[in-house]
Design a protein around this motif. Sequence first.
Motif, PDB file in Angstrom:
ATOM      1  N   LYS A   8       0.890  -1.266  -0.152  1.00 39.74           N
ATOM      2  CA  LYS A   8       0.031   0.006   0.000  1.00 39.74           C
ATOM      3  C   LYS A   8       0.824   1.268   0.003  1.00 39.74           C
ATOM      4  CE  LYS A   8      -4.099   2.004   2.211  1.00 39.74           C
ATOM      5  NZ  LYS A   8      -5.178   1.904   3.055  1.00 39.74           N
ATOM      6  N   CYS A  56      -1.073  -1.492  -5.644  1.00 43.78           N
ATOM      7  CA  CYS A  56      -0.529  -0.855  -4.513  1.00 43.78           C
ATOM      8  C   CYS A  56      -1.534   0.209  -4.039  1.00 43.78           C
ATOM      9  CB  CYS A  56       0.685  -0.068  -4.973  1.00 43.78           C
ATOM     10  SG  CYS A  56       2.216  -1.145  -5.137  1.00 43.78           S
ATOM     11  N   HIS A  57      -2.855  -0.120  -4.308  1.00 41.18           N
ATOM     12  CA  HIS A  57      -3.789   0.765  -3.891  1.00 41.18           C
ATOM     13  C   HIS A  57      -3.881   2.321  -4.632  1.00 41.18           C
ATOM     14  CE1 HIS A  57      -5.331  -1.808  -0.459  1.00 41.18           C
ATOM     15  NE2 HIS A  57      -4.065  -2.160  -0.828  1.00 41.18           N
ATOM     16  N   ASN A  81      -4.810  -1.674 -10.266  1.00 48.96           N
ATOM     17  CA  ASN A  81      -5.068  -0.577  -9.390  1.00 48.96           C
ATOM     18  C   ASN A  81      -6.238  -0.001 -10.072  1.00 48.96           C
ATOM     19  OD1 ASN A  81      -2.580  -0.170  -7.569  1.00 48.96           O
ATOM     20  ND2 ASN A  81      -1.807  -0.425  -9.463  1.00 48.96           N
TER      21      ASN A  81
END
Length: 994
Positions: free
Chosen positions: A705, A733-734, A761
């Motif tokens: 994250k 990775c948000h 994402n």
Amino acid sequence: MAASFFSEFGLMWYLEELKKEEFRKFKEHLKQMTLHLELKQIPWTEVKKASREELANLLIKHYEEQQAWNITLRIFQKMDRKDLCMKVMRERTGYTKTYQAHAKQKFSRLWSSKSVTEIHLYFEEEVKQEECDHLDRLFAPKETGKQPRTVIIQGPQGIGKTTLLMKLMMAWSDNKIFRDRFLYTFYFCCRELRELPPTSLADLISREWPDPAAPITEIVSQPERLLFVIDSFEELQGSLNEPDSDLCGDLMEKQPVQVLLSSLLRKKMLPEASLLIAVKPVCPKELQDQVTISEIYQPRGFNESDRLVYFCCFFKDPKRAMEAFNLVRESEQLFSICQIPLLCWILCTSLKQEMQKGKDLALTCQSTTSVYSSFVFNLFTPEGAEGPTPQSQHQLKALCSLAAEGMWTDTFEFCEDDLRRNGVVDADIPALLGTKILLKYGERESSYVFLHVCIQEFCAALFYLLKSHLDHPHPAVRCVQELLVANFEKARRAHWIFLGCFLTGLLNKKEQEKLDAFFGFQLSQEIKQQFHQCLKSLGEHGNPQGQVDSLAIFYCLFEMQDPAFVKQAVNLLQEANFHIIDNVDLVVSAYCLKYCSSLRKLCFSVQNVFKKEDEHSSTSDYSLVCWHHICSVLTTSGHLRELQVQDSTLSESTFVTWCNQLRHPSCRLQKLGINNVSFSGQSVLLFEVLFYQPDLKYLSFTLTKLSRDDIRSLCDALNYPAGNVKELGLVNCHLSPIDCEVLAGLLTNNKKLTYLNVSCNQLDTGVPLLCEALCSPDTVLVYLMLAFCHLSEQCCQYISEMLLHNKSVRYLDLSANVLKDEGLRTLCEALKHPDCCLDSLCLVKCFITAAGCEDLASALISNQNLKILQVGCNEIGDVGVQLLCRALTHPDCRLEILGLEECGLTSTCCKDLASVLTCSKTLQQLNLTLNTLDRTGVVVLCEALRHPECALQVLGLRKTDFDEETQALLTAEEERNPNLTITDDCDTITRVEI
């Protein structure tokens, strides 16, 4: 009946037997009954809205338990629910109490019966309150109702599974656990059951009953209130794979025990009953495949205070106890072993033996091998003697031969023929039983086991120091090299835990002295050379498909305690791949890595090790030292070019240590991958590494994250003039659409970045910003990965615009986005334009149909740059493939790789595909896996493959999907054409080299 029988949960069992209308009438009867008996009234508003569970609580709250019993029973009589009255009356006759008294007597006797560890002398048989609470929770219903639960107790031999089950049975018999949950709890030990002839479940229950006339009908009348405790499940040596037709639902029918327990576990018999199954770690896979498991519980064994208590009780003398305990406490490995009670007894026995001889305990605690060698050699040395007798030497050699055979054949229970074959004569057996190394096993007179599998492993390792495998009477026993290679494999034999470590541990100088003193000879030097050669071979040939567990190598080197050899050995390795899951792994890894200077690739994970920063202790401080040794390999190994850190949780101090090493001038990484790593909000330290690493070309974050500030800091670092990162991965990775603004700036300003992967994402509305940046004539990006980014067909307009203006992007991955045929049509308009430079397009799982293939076909003819097209996992069917094939046979089509896996194809399309194979001069790879082709289609394809103009090099088909005759046809085609590969490895087919 136990006084607590009518607790709220017990009463709920009966209230749940009432239908909705009956439950309403029960409440009305309750109101009238309490008035009639002149009892304190429960507020009617509370009664009226109460659920079954809530009403049970109200009854217990307002009345004494016995009074609640009388009221409930009288209401059942008024409602004419004779069945419920009878059930409760039966319970009051005392069957449960009678069985509980019998169970308490039986398991109290078993608890105090003689055992090797004599644990009953040091710990109370009563279950502690926290243990009771935990055991209760294992079988507490997760929702209202009586649903059965199947709980697995999983752990290594000697961890205390059987001890826990005995305590459970005693606690249940005392009404300390499962009160009102289970009326009957039956314990079955599979080691004993497997000796039985065909029997029935009723017979097994009767075996546990205090007299022959077990009330079977009464016992099973409420199956939801039965718990079957099954110990040592792996002893059945069955697979639970019997066909359903072979299972049995009749508890009176006699069946083999294996079938009987399979029927119980797979819910063919008494499906409402709950199960508690104890197994070794190697067994659960078959259970998970066939049994619906509610929970897996792993006993912890001795905690630190238990170990201290055991040492104090074992040594009697407090001074000696603390001397031994403190020495063991200094060794993470030995202290970890003490978690298992039986191994704790072995360790204490070994130390006590050395104390009585006036030996230095520090030497015994040098390694795990030292403990076991002292233990075994002392047992075979007569009391008061300086050394062994010829007879005891012979007995130990024979035992080592038996152990080696057992390890290679996965045998852990031996008959007398096994003993004789390995040189144990009948006259030796009493002496071996007297040492306690060999034990009688189960009910059979002629069945024997080693005290613990670790003892068997030690003796098996010792065999190789005494004899060649060629001298063993069993052909399954292999050579040292094969043993070491098998030990280093990740998928090694399930029972091999310490075997390799013991073998290398016996090569230590001090252990060689013990061997010389006991046997007068050894083969240490030969084995050391073979170990060296094995590591050299691994270093030269690398680690194919990650099959080698570097941690297994590290443990073997650690056990040797020979720094000179370790330094030489680790520098034979070019790759290291390992997972650290506890402090012992950390210590062992650090010991070996501090000597490394030749690694080229390092991949590791760290879990369950580093405590919070405020929990300072000598252990955590030592862990930090070990972590420093691991991180130091980044600077000491001058050839290290690739680092992958995955599935790790790092504290603030450990993260800082790691980053400091990454920033060191001696660190010359080219690839850095970070996968699912938590680093305590200190990400900026990691990004600053880019300022210090001019050689770093590839940087990847996956499942990590990253905040908006993180992305901004990362992009600032990537734009640092001295930086040279060319490939960036930010997968899952948000990232959000807002982050695309910063990434767009990176694409515009950075003149070195050629690869960007932001797959997984949610970028949807941010894609226009990326596309706008890529429309700039100064961008240099070549590879753009946007798989599973929640893109819709509307995004295709922006992507198409980018493809028309951008001259650098060659590879575009739009997989797993809902583009549909409408989005594809927009893309194809750009693909057909002469200014489009794209040569690779991935559209896997984009919800494309046959209609979309018409646009694709047109683009394939118009765009002579397009070399790779992946359209797998789209329902294009035979009609869609027919449209594509018309384009592929066109002389202007230049496609080299086509992915059509899982596209709903049948053999109908094979004629069209065959025409492509014979006409196309460029198509080299075609993936047809996961489609329903049959033999007729394969025959058509093979005829085309034989055509002299066919240029295909790789055909994607899974041979095992076809009958033997068709498989033979495909194999023959491969043999005929040495340039052709037929494989189901889709990665081989679709991989694009970057």
